[in-house]
Design a protein around this motif. Structure first.
Motif, PDB file in Angstrom:
ATOM      1  N   HIS A  65     -69.848  22.449 -34.972  1.00  0.00           N
ATOM      2  CA  HIS A  65     -69.647  21.170 -34.308  1.00  0.00           C
ATOM      3  C   HIS A  65     -69.589  20.108 -35.394  1.00  0.00           C
ATOM      4  O   HIS A  65     -70.486  20.035 -36.239  1.00  0.00           O
ATOM      5  CB  HIS A  65     -70.801  20.901 -33.336  1.00  0.00           C
ATOM      6  CG  HIS A  65     -70.566  19.737 -32.460  1.00  0.00           C
ATOM      7  ND1 HIS A  65     -71.093  18.494 -32.731  1.00  0.00           N
ATOM      8  CD2 HIS A  65     -69.848  19.605 -31.316  1.00  0.00           C
ATOM      9  CE1 HIS A  65     -70.718  17.648 -31.790  1.00  0.00           C
ATOM     10  NE2 HIS A  65     -69.957  18.298 -30.930  1.00  0.00           N
ATOM     11  N   ASN A  69     -66.198  16.913 -32.319  1.00  0.00           N
ATOM     12  CA  ASN A  69     -65.347  18.052 -31.987  1.00  0.00           C
ATOM     13  C   ASN A  69     -65.902  19.360 -32.529  1.00  0.00           C
ATOM     14  O   ASN A  69     -66.700  19.358 -33.467  1.00  0.00           O
ATOM     15  CB  ASN A  69     -63.951  17.831 -32.583  1.00  0.00           C
ATOM     16  CG  ASN A  69     -63.235  16.687 -31.913  1.00  0.00           C
ATOM     17  OD1 ASN A  69     -62.765  16.815 -30.796  1.00  0.00           O
ATOM     18  ND2 ASN A  69     -63.170  15.538 -32.594  1.00  0.00           N
ATOM     19  N   THR A  70     -65.439  20.451 -31.946  1.00  0.00           N
ATOM     20  CA  THR A  70     -65.758  21.764 -32.499  1.00  0.00           C
ATOM     21  C   THR A  70     -64.636  22.154 -33.447  1.00  0.00           C
ATOM     22  O   THR A  70     -63.495  21.709 -33.305  1.00  0.00           O
ATOM     23  CB  THR A  70     -65.920  22.829 -31.397  1.00  0.00           C
ATOM     24  OG1 THR A  70     -64.733  22.889 -30.618  1.00  0.00           O
ATOM     25  CG2 THR A  70     -67.103  22.506 -30.500  1.00  0.00           C
ATOM     26  N   TYR A  71     -64.982  22.966 -34.447  1.00  0.00           N
ATOM     27  CA  TYR A  71     -63.997  23.381 -35.438  1.00  0.00           C
ATOM     28  C   TYR A  71     -64.181  24.862 -35.746  1.00  0.00           C
ATOM     29  O   TYR A  71     -65.199  25.463 -35.400  1.00  0.00           O
ATOM     30  CB  TYR A  71     -64.130  22.552 -36.727  1.00  0.00           C
ATOM     31  CG  TYR A  71     -65.401  22.809 -37.489  1.00  0.00           C
ATOM     32  CD1 TYR A  71     -65.442  23.770 -38.501  1.00  0.00           C
ATOM     33  CD2 TYR A  71     -66.574  22.131 -37.192  1.00  0.00           C
ATOM     34  CE1 TYR A  71     -66.609  24.029 -39.195  1.00  0.00           C
ATOM     35  CE2 TYR A  71     -67.743  22.383 -37.882  1.00  0.00           C
ATOM     36  CZ  TYR A  71     -67.762  23.334 -38.874  1.00  0.00           C
ATOM     37  OH  TYR A  71     -68.923  23.596 -39.549  1.00  0.00           O
ATOM     38  N   MET A  89     -59.419  22.171 -35.138  1.00  0.00           N
ATOM     39  CA  MET A  89     -60.439  21.345 -34.507  1.00  0.00           C
ATOM     40  C   MET A  89     -59.939  20.857 -33.152  1.00  0.00           C
ATOM     41  O   MET A  89     -58.745  20.597 -32.999  1.00  0.00           O
ATOM     42  CB  MET A  89     -60.755  20.151 -35.425  1.00  0.00           C
ATOM     43  CG  MET A  89     -61.810  19.216 -34.896  1.00  0.00           C
ATOM     44  SD  MET A  89     -62.142  17.862 -36.043  1.00  0.00           S
ATOM     45  CE  MET A  89     -63.287  18.670 -37.135  1.00  0.00           C
ATOM     46  N   THR A  90     -60.866  20.732 -32.207  1.00  0.00           N
ATOM     47  CA  THR A  90     -60.495  20.116 -30.941  1.00  0.00           C
ATOM     48  C   THR A  90     -60.178  18.648 -31.199  1.00  0.00           C
ATOM     49  O   THR A  90     -60.433  18.140 -32.293  1.00  0.00           O
ATOM     50  CB  THR A  90     -61.632  20.251 -29.900  1.00  0.00           C
ATOM     51  OG1 THR A  90     -62.809  19.636 -30.415  1.00  0.00           O
ATOM     52  CG2 THR A  90     -61.899  21.713 -29.562  1.00  0.00           C
ATOM     53  N   GLU A  91     -59.650  17.950 -30.217  1.00  0.00           N
ATOM     54  CA  GLU A  91     -59.204  16.567 -30.439  1.00  0.00           C
ATOM     55  C   GLU A  91     -59.839  15.592 -29.461  1.00  0.00           C
ATOM     56  O   GLU A  91     -59.168  14.790 -28.828  1.00  0.00           O
ATOM     57  CB  GLU A  91     -57.681  16.500 -30.371  1.00  0.00           C
ATOM     58  CG  GLU A  91     -57.013  17.310 -31.458  1.00  0.00           C
ATOM     59  CD  GLU A  91     -55.499  17.245 -31.433  1.00  0.00           C
ATOM     60  OE1 GLU A  91     -54.933  16.472 -30.633  1.00  0.00           O
ATOM     61  OE2 GLU A  91     -54.894  17.981 -32.220  1.00  0.00           O
ATOM     62  N   MET A  92     -61.157  15.640 -29.365  1.00  0.00           N
ATOM     63  CA  MET A  92     -61.889  14.707 -28.518  1.00  0.00           C
ATOM     64  C   MET A  92     -62.134  13.419 -29.301  1.00  0.00           C
ATOM     65  O   MET A  92     -62.154  13.426 -30.524  1.00  0.00           O
ATOM     66  CB  MET A  92     -63.236  15.317 -28.117  1.00  0.00           C
ATOM     67  CG  MET A  92     -63.137  16.666 -27.422  1.00  0.00           C
ATOM     68  SD  MET A  92     -62.464  16.548 -25.776  1.00  0.00           S
ATOM     69  CE  MET A  92     -63.816  15.747 -24.957  1.00  0.00           C
ATOM     70  N   GLU A 102     -67.589  12.638 -38.869  1.00  0.00           N
ATOM     71  CA  GLU A 102     -66.867  13.907 -38.717  1.00  0.00           C
ATOM     72  C   GLU A 102     -65.746  14.034 -39.751  1.00  0.00           C
ATOM     73  O   GLU A 102     -65.578  15.089 -40.373  1.00  0.00           O
ATOM     74  CB  GLU A 102     -66.308  14.022 -37.299  1.00  0.00           C
ATOM     75  CG  GLU A 102     -65.599  15.330 -37.029  1.00  0.00           C
ATOM     76  CD  GLU A 102     -65.225  15.462 -35.577  1.00  0.00           C
ATOM     77  OE1 GLU A 102     -66.000  16.066 -34.819  1.00  0.00           O
ATOM     78  OE2 GLU A 102     -64.145  14.938 -35.204  1.00  0.00           O
TER      79      GLU A 102
END
Length: 146
Positions: A65, A69-71, A89-92, A102
């Motif tokens: 995390h 985002n999670t990666y 990586m997610t894009e939140m 981050e």
């Protein structure tokens, strides 16, 4: 006679390829089975603690995390060398301070070139040998020893 030599050299090539593949796999798993929480970093203007940044290593992959985002992606760690490749990586979206932390973390992670594990602490270093990221074992997890 020529056929025997070809077969013998083919066998040696196969043995060498298998041995090299075994060494490569062994190198990518030096940190496998460990989970960490970011405790410090080389960016003095931002506090690392409390960001929620984590890293977990399993089967030659790093996941975690980044604070928002999670990666994940591939990693290599052997003989104190370290690198990550093809991170996704997610894009939140998050608060400005969390997004800044981050981005800084991901930059430092991608620049990591070596590592050390001393007294239960994982430290990543940049190409110049400067300490960049310091991790403590994730709470509630038994970190396996090398």
């Amino acid at each position: 006679m020529m056929r025997v030599q070809l077969r013998a050299s083919s066998v040696w090539c196969l043995v060498l390829a298998v041995a090299l593949a075994g060494c490569a796999h062994q190198g990518t798993t030096a940190l496998d089975g460990t989970r960490w929480t970011l405790a410090g970093w080389s960016i003095s203007s931002q506090r690392a603690g409390g960001t929620g940044i984590t890293a977990a290593f399993s089967d030659g992959k790093i996941t975690g995390h980044g604070g928002v985002n999670t990666y994940g992606g591939a990693y290599t760690a052997a003989a104190e060398t370290f690198s990550v490749a093809s991170l996704h990586m997610t894009e939140m979206a998050g608060s400005e301070s969390r997004m800044r932390a981050e981005r800084a973390y991901m930059t430092l992670l991608e620049q990591a070139a070596s590592y050390k594990r001393v007294d239960g602490v994982l430290t990543l270093y940049d190409h110049g040998g400067n300490e960049s990221l310091v991790f403590e074992p994730a709470s509630g997890n038994a970190i396996r020893q090398e």
